[in-house]
Design a protein around this motif. Sequence first.
Motif: not given
Length: 440
Positions: A278-291
């Motif tokens: 769950g955290t891996r999926a969240l961090i992946t999506i959050f990083t894309a949004l930060l970009i």
Amino acid sequence: MTSSTQNNLKRDDLQGIRGLAILAVLGFHFYPNQFPNGYLGVDQFFVLSGFLMCMLLTKSQELPMFSFFTQFYIRRLKRILPLYFLFILCTVIALYTVFPTAAILQNKISAGKAVIFLSNRSPTANEDYFKKLSIALDLFTHTWSLSVEFQFYLLVPFIFLIGRLFKKPFKEIYYSAIAISSFGYHVSSPTSVAFNSVFARIWQFSIGLLAYFIVDNRKDNTILYEPETMHSQAKQSSEENEVARKPESSGKILWLKNIILVATVLIMLVPIELNPLGTRALITIFTALLIVLDVENVLLNPRFMIYIGDISYALYLIHWPIYAYVKLTFEEWNFWTLTAALLLSILVAATLYQTYESWYLKQSNVLVGILVVALFIANLIAINKDEISEQMKKPQNIKLMPNRTFPRLDGVEPNMNSGEFSAYIMPPVWNKLSTSSLII
């Protein structure tokens, strides 16, 4: 556009994200009890890598097919290999000299896999990644992620070229399908495979690719990149900073980016180990949004974070052997010992970045190619030095050939002189020659 203007348009927040990622990894390695979720920084690296590789490929997409591939691979290899091979060589030398309790055989095997980017092969039951981290015997444990990235570099040009065949919105559907398929493989695979396999990680790279297309669609292409011609020269030293910033920014976008960033940091800082999937999926999506939300941020854009991002590659390579040395050498290692090791890692990485890395990135491709080949050969010799030494000590076994019915006589008699040797090997001829010499 002036140089100063160009510098102001660079997306420093991307380097800030990279700095945040490496700090999270360092926290997890040096202080695992305090930062049990810091390993998620590697997931951020994968998303960033997908974004940047898509940017580089888009810049080169008008080139002829051969140049398209060669330019991409040359730039990647020039960026990665000189420092990577130097790190392996120095670590192997340190293994033989200053690591008295290190498992030499295991590390030689690990170094052999690292030098050909196969450190991410599925481990055995006795080689759990987190167990290996806890005992710090394997000096190349952390190279698994670099192997995943390198294998992705081999695949991404083909993924990109296939994607070019589709028009919007089918292009986005194509990359989304790749991400969903890879994520499904990640979820359904055993833990070791999901962790190590490049195919179980492509979904994170693909989300980075999608982030690039979203950013690209919102910008004038002449601001984001300049299409390269066949005769253009690649800019080797600053390729990670070649994405320009949109001149205007929105207050709502800034607030949204701040909220996502705070959530990302909190996930990494919470002292309780969270569910990895769950955290891996969240961090992946959050990083894309930060970009995608390309506005300046007070946490990502300070000079310190940008600099940590600049040295992140060298810091990632060098920090683990230093940590392992401290943990294996000092019986009483504590918070302050580890902190000293952490600061030493940053200092060494900064020195490497400012001297060696900045030097070789400015050299010609031919010179860097020679350097890479020399370092690769030196690594093979260093890793296999014991085997090479044993091979050289073995007595040479000469097989009889069809045109020779006698073996060599090396070592038959320890003190045999030339006359005795001749008499031994062909006494009739020697006797005849001796008699003839007396008659003359």
